[in-house]
Design an enzyme around this catalytic site. Structure first.
Site, PDB file in Angstrom:
ATOM      1  N   HIS A   1      -7.467  -5.659  -0.725  1.00 46.68           N
ATOM      2  CA  HIS A   1      -6.330  -4.747  -0.805  1.00 46.68           C
ATOM      3  C   HIS A   1      -5.049  -5.472  -0.410  1.00 46.68           C
ATOM      4  CE1 HIS A   1      -3.991  -1.177  -0.749  1.00 46.68           C
ATOM      5  NE2 HIS A   1      -3.927  -1.060   0.560  1.00 46.68           N
TER       6      HIS A   1
ATOM      7  N   SER B   1       0.824  -1.195   0.000  1.00 44.32           N
ATOM      8  CA  SER B   1       0.000   0.000   0.000  1.00 44.32           C
ATOM      9  C   SER B   1       0.869   1.260   0.000  1.00 44.32           C
ATOM     10  CB  SER B   1      -0.949  -0.070   1.207  1.00 44.32           C
ATOM     11  OG  SER B   1      -2.004   0.821   1.073  1.00 44.32           O
TER      12      SER B   1
ATOM     13  N   ASP C   1      -8.872  -4.348  -6.278  1.00 40.86           N
ATOM     14  CA  ASP C   1      -8.337  -3.656  -5.098  1.00 40.86           C
ATOM     15  C   ASP C   1      -9.065  -2.317  -4.957  1.00 40.86           C
ATOM     16  OD1 ASP C   1      -6.758  -1.993  -3.371  1.00 40.86           O
ATOM     17  OD2 ASP C   1      -4.992  -3.210  -3.806  1.00 40.86           O
TER      18      ASP C   1
END
Length: 523
Positions: free
Chosen positions: A493, A240, A465
């Site tokens: 995610h 991320s 995602d």
């Protein structure tokens, strides 16, 4: 990735579920007194870092005391070792005040076959790498844990690092996180502006630290940590927002890059408006997938996609007018918390069953389950926020991503974002507003990072995602001179270490041998 009020981190749910108290680390070393001004300076706006943006500090004698430091590893919770790394507060002033970064590591299970250290970052901005290694390091496949020391760190201003950004009390943070996510009247907009101004003003007390928490500084810190553990090259696993740290690092230090995996990617070339639109589209796609999944079985929310989306929209409209009781004294479920709860469940398919039950309960007047989802997302336990991620997200992103944060800019974006996602679009757009009041100016501009000369860098994208859309990973893989794209057809995610044997096997092979996945690999 956590983009302002839309918070996004690779392992946020794992950490919040497992973490009842803060990670224990040894006392911080003495931090030198500030030699800078009492008010934060206004930094010069510069392009996204490239390899020629600044001299390499690892070869500059002025930075030798940071690069030459020896770490004092001590035993700490979870069978780990913990230490502190000292870095300059302002990387342009190596003789000035310093910051103490909290780091920990789990030693390789097979020391005789050790390949080095694998630095990790779980996302954010605001996610604690120290907590990740303590609480969720076992998500990394066993083959990697056998051959690498897995190293976590809390970036500057975040978590256990000293000093850390702390703007609001728990009760003040409750108020801030509960502000109207879709103000429509002048009075509502004024109320949101006032609350965001109060938050920004409260952060001013963090002074010069606030001007020096941008990602380029974090990437330079990471290079000091690489040297401090004795590695000539950085092996790195970023999830991320951690992918943004990794990409910026590769741009600044291409000759220092070893094996790097970036999972759930932020495209550094995107503007704030483009990021907001991408997230609106991403969360809407994930929401559609949630609805489809519900309808594949006995769905308590309706018998068609239209029926389900209409009922959720009706619930949010009702909660906006009449917040629901939750069974917690002094707390009701308002529309901001309800929207956060739904958004939080989009991060992992494992949360969808809980969301179905929570929405069904709310329809009959019980807001407790949706409140639990929102509190888990914000890492709020028994009235206390376990860390400073809900404040640090703004401190970092307001420096990293300029623009789209005035009322007029947000109003101009609203039609496009609302069309992309009626549920999440306004929430995302207005989440940018605090940066309009931020006490320090942005320090970066969007732009592609090419990082010429690095070994292959593996970039993972998941097709549905919500927080870091698939296209962003494709973009970064193309922008990097040595990018290798690994596709995952799935929901949620980030994916590495989450049980997909195809992804895990491809990444394991790369981290253990240096051989990247074949071009066009889809898992």
């Amino acid at each position: 990735m956590r983009i302002r009020r839309v918070l996004a981190t690779g392992f946020a749910v794992v950490l919040s579920a497992a973490c009842g108290t803060s990670t224990a680390v040894p006392p911080a070393p003495q931090i030198s007194a500030s030699s800078g001004p009492s008010e934060p300076p206004t930094p010069t706006l510069t392009p996204t870092p490239t390899p020629t943006a600044a001299p390499d500090p690892s070869t500059d004698p002025a930075y030798a005391r940071f690069y030459d430091q020896k770490l004092d590893w001590t035993a700490c919770a979870g069978g780990l070792q913990c230490a502190w790394v000292t870095v300059p507060r302002d990387w342009t002033n190596p003789g000035g005040a310093t910051i103490a970064l909290a780091v920990n590591r789990k030693l390789a299970a097979d020391p005789g076959e050790r390949l080095g250290s694998l630095f990790t970052n779980p996302g954010g901005p605001g996610g604690s790498g120290v907590e990740f290694v303590q609480l969720a390091w076992s998500k990394i496949p066993a083959a990697i844990r056998a051959h690498y020391d897995v190293v976590g760190f809390d970036p500057r201003g975040i978590g256990s690092s000293k000093p850390a950004i702390h703007c609001l009390t728990d009760s003040q943070l409750d108020t801030f996180l509960s502000t109207n996510p879709d103000p429509t009247t002048p009075s509502q907009i004024s109320e949101v502006q006032d609350e965001d101004q109060r938050f920004a003003d409260a952060c001013t007390k963090d002074g010069p630290l606030l001007a020096n928490v941008g990602t380029p500084s974090v990437a330079r810190d990471l290079d000091v940590m690489r040297a401090a553990v004795g590695d000539s090259q950085l092996h790195y696993l970023g999830y991320s927002y951690g992918t943004y740290i990794g990409a910026v690092y590769a741009g600044l230090f291409p000759t220092h890059v070893g094996r790097m995996v970036l999972d759930g990617v932020i495209d550094p070339a995107l503007t704030t408006a483009q990021i907001s639109l991408g997230q609106a589209q991403g969360f809407e796609l994930a929401y559609s997938s949630f609805v489809k999944n519900c309808l594949s079985g006995s769905c308590p929310l309706g018998s068609s996609a239209t029926a389900v989306t209409d009922r959720v929209a009706k619930l949010l409209a009702a909660v906006e007018q009449h917040p629901l009781p939750t069974g917690v004294p002094g707390r009701k479920l308002n529309v901001a918390l309800a929207t956060t709860a739904i958004l939080a469940a989009m991060y992992s398919q494992k949360s969808w069953a809980g969301l179905r039950s929570a929405v069904a309960a709310a329809e009959v007047g019980d807001g407790s389950l949706l409140l639990q989802l929102a509190d888990g997302y914000f890492e709020r336990v028994k009235g206390h926020y376990l860390n400073n991620q809900n404040e640090a997200i703004y401190a970092v992103n307001c420096l990293d991503h300029p623009g789209a944060d005035t009322v007029d800019e947000i109003k101009a974006l609203l039609p496009q974002l609302t069309a992309a996602s009626p549920v999440f679009g306004p929430f995302i757009a207005w989440g940018n507003l605090p940066c309009n009041f931020w006490p320090v100016a942005p320090t970066s501009q969007p732009g592609p990072i090419h990082a010429p000369g690095t070994p292959p860098i593996v970039v993972i994208g998941t097709t549905r995602d919500p927080a870091t859309p698939y296209q962003w990973a494709k973009n970064l893989a193309d922008e990097l001179d040595s990018g290798v794209f690994l596709s995952h057809d799935g929901d949620g995610h980030t994916t590495f270490g989450d049980g997909n044997t195809c992804v895990d096997s491809a990444v394991d092979t790369y981290l253990l041998t240096g051989t990247p996945p074949a071009k066009g690999t889809m898992c």
